[in-house]
Design a protein around this motif. Structure first.
Motif, PDB file in Angstrom:
ATOM      1  N   LEU A 311      26.968  35.660  37.938  1.00 41.54           N
ATOM      2  CA  LEU A 311      27.873  35.022  36.804  1.00 41.54           C
ATOM      3  C   LEU A 311      27.616  36.149  35.866  1.00 41.54           C
ATOM      4  O   LEU A 311      27.278  37.036  35.244  1.00 41.54           O
ATOM      5  N   SER A 312      29.275  36.659  35.302  1.00 40.69           N
ATOM      6  CA  SER A 312      30.049  37.257  34.433  1.00 40.69           C
ATOM      7  C   SER A 312      30.581  36.603  33.354  1.00 40.69           C
ATOM      8  O   SER A 312      31.917  36.256  34.410  1.00 40.69           O
ATOM      9  N   TRP A 313      31.313  37.767  32.888  1.00 37.00           N
ATOM     10  CA  TRP A 313      32.452  37.296  31.254  1.00 37.00           C
ATOM     11  C   TRP A 313      33.475  37.784  31.344  1.00 37.00           C
ATOM     12  O   TRP A 313      33.350  39.211  31.154  1.00 37.00           O
ATOM     13  N   TYR A 314      35.388  37.423  31.330  1.00 36.34           N
ATOM     14  CA  TYR A 314      36.051  38.748  30.300  1.00 36.34           C
ATOM     15  C   TYR A 314      37.117  37.681  30.194  1.00 36.34           C
ATOM     16  O   TYR A 314      37.034  36.463  30.059  1.00 36.34           O
ATOM     17  N   GLU A 315      37.589  38.463  28.415  1.00 39.44           N
ATOM     18  CA  GLU A 315      38.585  37.901  28.379  1.00 39.44           C
ATOM     19  C   GLU A 315      39.580  38.555  28.090  1.00 39.44           C
ATOM     20  O   GLU A 315      39.747  39.809  28.240  1.00 39.44           O
ATOM     21  N   ASN A 316      41.456  38.350  28.054  1.00 43.29           N
ATOM     22  CA  ASN A 316      42.607  40.079  27.981  1.00 43.29           C
ATOM     23  C   ASN A 316      42.463  40.302  26.725  1.00 43.29           C
ATOM     24  O   ASN A 316      42.621  41.936  26.801  1.00 43.29           O
ATOM     25  N   LEU A 317      41.277  40.444  25.909  1.00 41.04           N
ATOM     26  CA  LEU A 317      41.263  41.222  24.549  1.00 41.04           C
ATOM     27  C   LEU A 317      40.659  42.049  25.437  1.00 41.04           C
ATOM     28  O   LEU A 317      40.501  43.861  24.883  1.00 41.04           O
ATOM     29  N   GLY A 318      39.684  42.304  26.248  1.00 43.36           N
ATOM     30  CA  GLY A 318      38.719  43.643  26.622  1.00 43.36           C
ATOM     31  C   GLY A 318      39.876  44.261  27.761  1.00 43.36           C
ATOM     32  O   GLY A 318      39.736  45.573  27.556  1.00 43.36           O
ATOM     33  N   HIS A 319      40.412  43.346  28.495  1.00 42.83           N
ATOM     34  CA  HIS A 319      41.827  44.041  29.606  1.00 42.83           C
ATOM     35  C   HIS A 319      42.176  45.329  28.156  1.00 42.83           C
ATOM     36  O   HIS A 319      42.904  46.082  28.284  1.00 42.83           O
ATOM     37  N   ALA A 320      42.947  44.431  27.582  1.00 47.78           N
ATOM     38  CA  ALA A 320      44.539  45.274  26.165  1.00 47.78           C
ATOM     39  C   ALA A 320      43.237  46.755  25.782  1.00 47.78           C
ATOM     40  O   ALA A 320      44.070  47.943  25.860  1.00 47.78           O
ATOM     41  N   ALA A 321      41.892  46.152  26.176  1.00 44.24           N
ATOM     42  CA  ALA A 321      41.282  47.393  24.851  1.00 44.24           C
ATOM     43  C   ALA A 321      41.116  48.568  25.787  1.00 44.24           C
ATOM     44  O   ALA A 321      41.777  49.791  26.464  1.00 44.24           O
TER      45      ALA A 321
END
Length: 340
Positions: A311-321
């Motif tokens: 399992l791993s987590w992510y959100e759109n802020l990471g993609h913007a970065a």
């Protein structure tokens, strides 16, 4: 030595991803957003931005300019790449953050409108110059690239996970499901659309969906061509996504501890891009995390002799970065070309 000039960036689409790109740029010292194309009223776009940023008082609207202590961005009521006069603003690069103009001919419209290079925040629908995933294939970029994609938040997270683990373990195949927050193209009420399941309310349902990462993962990581299947479940939350990946390994001796150690060790290799969570977190704990892959240590499970579930987590802020990371990569390459 004089300080390098900031990168002049244009943004098309001031939705969630566009606003996150803008916020991160306003906190940097090397990027200025000089123009924003979106048909939303400037007053409403400013209002939405201020509802999300940490310091809303630093963002003001002065006529048709969105302002912060570092730069002013001209707001343009335009929603088609062919109509946006990027050359007027002297942009160095444009990020298409709409998620709508993924075909090559739309990206070519950005170029014809004066953008020297266009970066799409989504996976393409047809062949373009390059898909760039920071940390994986950055060395492959060329100054000749004009139409570029940074993949997607899900594709980046999956590619990073596969790249890290395949460096240590032989992986026969993998299956990925992203448990994904609902998106702006879904209806909150049942409403007839082009797809049966996506016509159902995003606020009330878990909605099975396809995901295109499997179509492109072989281009990013050639050793996984034809070895990965991907799908999605859109769920009724606004932020925070979970990557559920099942890995079939060649070596039956690989343990949960081996996998977790490999992921802990990878943090130093991908600073700011990969992180690990030792605590039993949930989706709301991921909001505001700018890494592209937050590996869930307690979530690793071994099933049978050679299958590992992660399992791993992510959100759109990471993609913007990561989008801004790609902008910087090309700016550095262009500067080197000019100096040569």
């Amino acid at each position: 030595m004089s300080k390098p000039k900031p990168i002049r960036l244009g943004i098309m689409g001031f939705g969630q991803t566009g606003r996150k790109i803008y916020e991160l740029a306003s906190q940097s010292d090397d990027i200025e957003v000089v123009a924003i194309a979106d048909i939303g009223a400037p007053e409403i776009l400013h209002y939405l931005l201020c509802s999300e940023v940490k310091n809303p008082d630093q963002h003001t609207l002065e006529g048709n300019f969105l302002c912060n202590p570092r730069f002013r961005s001209r707001m343009m009521p335009i929603d088609r790449p062919a109509e946006m006069p990027w050359d007027v603003f002297g942009v160095d690069m444009v990020i298409d953050a709409t998620g709508n103009f993924r075909e090559k001919h739309f990206m070519e419209d950005h170029l014809r409108s004066g953008a020297p290079r266009v970066l799409n925040r989504s996976l393409p629908r047809d062949g373009i110059d390059r898909i760039v995933i920071p940390g994986i294939n950055c060395d492959s970029i060329s100054a000749a690239d004009r139409m570029v994609s940074a993949g997607s938040a899900t594709t980046t997270a999956l590619a990073l996970l596969l790249d890290i683990l395949s460096d240590r373990f032989a992986i026969e195949c993998a299956s990925m499901t992203t448990i994904h927050s609902y998106t702006s193209d879904q209806s909150l009420q049942d409403y007839a659309g082009s797809d049966f399941r996506r016509s159902r309310s995003a606020a009330e349902n878990i909605i099975p969906n396809t995901h295109e990462a499997s179509l492109w993962i072989g281009q990013i990581l050639p050793k996984f061509e034809g070895k990965v299947i991907t799908s999605a479940l859109n769920v009724p939350i606004q932020d925070g996504c979970l990557l559920d990946v099942n890995l079939v390994l060649t070596d039956t001796a690989v343990s949960v501890d081996d996998i977790n150690k490999a992921m802990r060790d990878s943090v130093a290799r991908f600073p700011g891009v990969v992180a690990v969570a030792e605590d039993p977190i949930v989706s709301s704990d991921v909001i505001g995390n700018s890494s592209s892959l937050l590996f869930d240590i307690p979530g690793t499970i071994k099933a049978g002799s050679n299958t590992i579930k992660t399992l791993s987590w992510y959100e759109n802020l990471g993609h913007a970065a990561r989008l801004l990371d790609v902008v910087r990569l090309y700016a550095k390459l262009d500067a080197a070309e000019e100096a040569a």
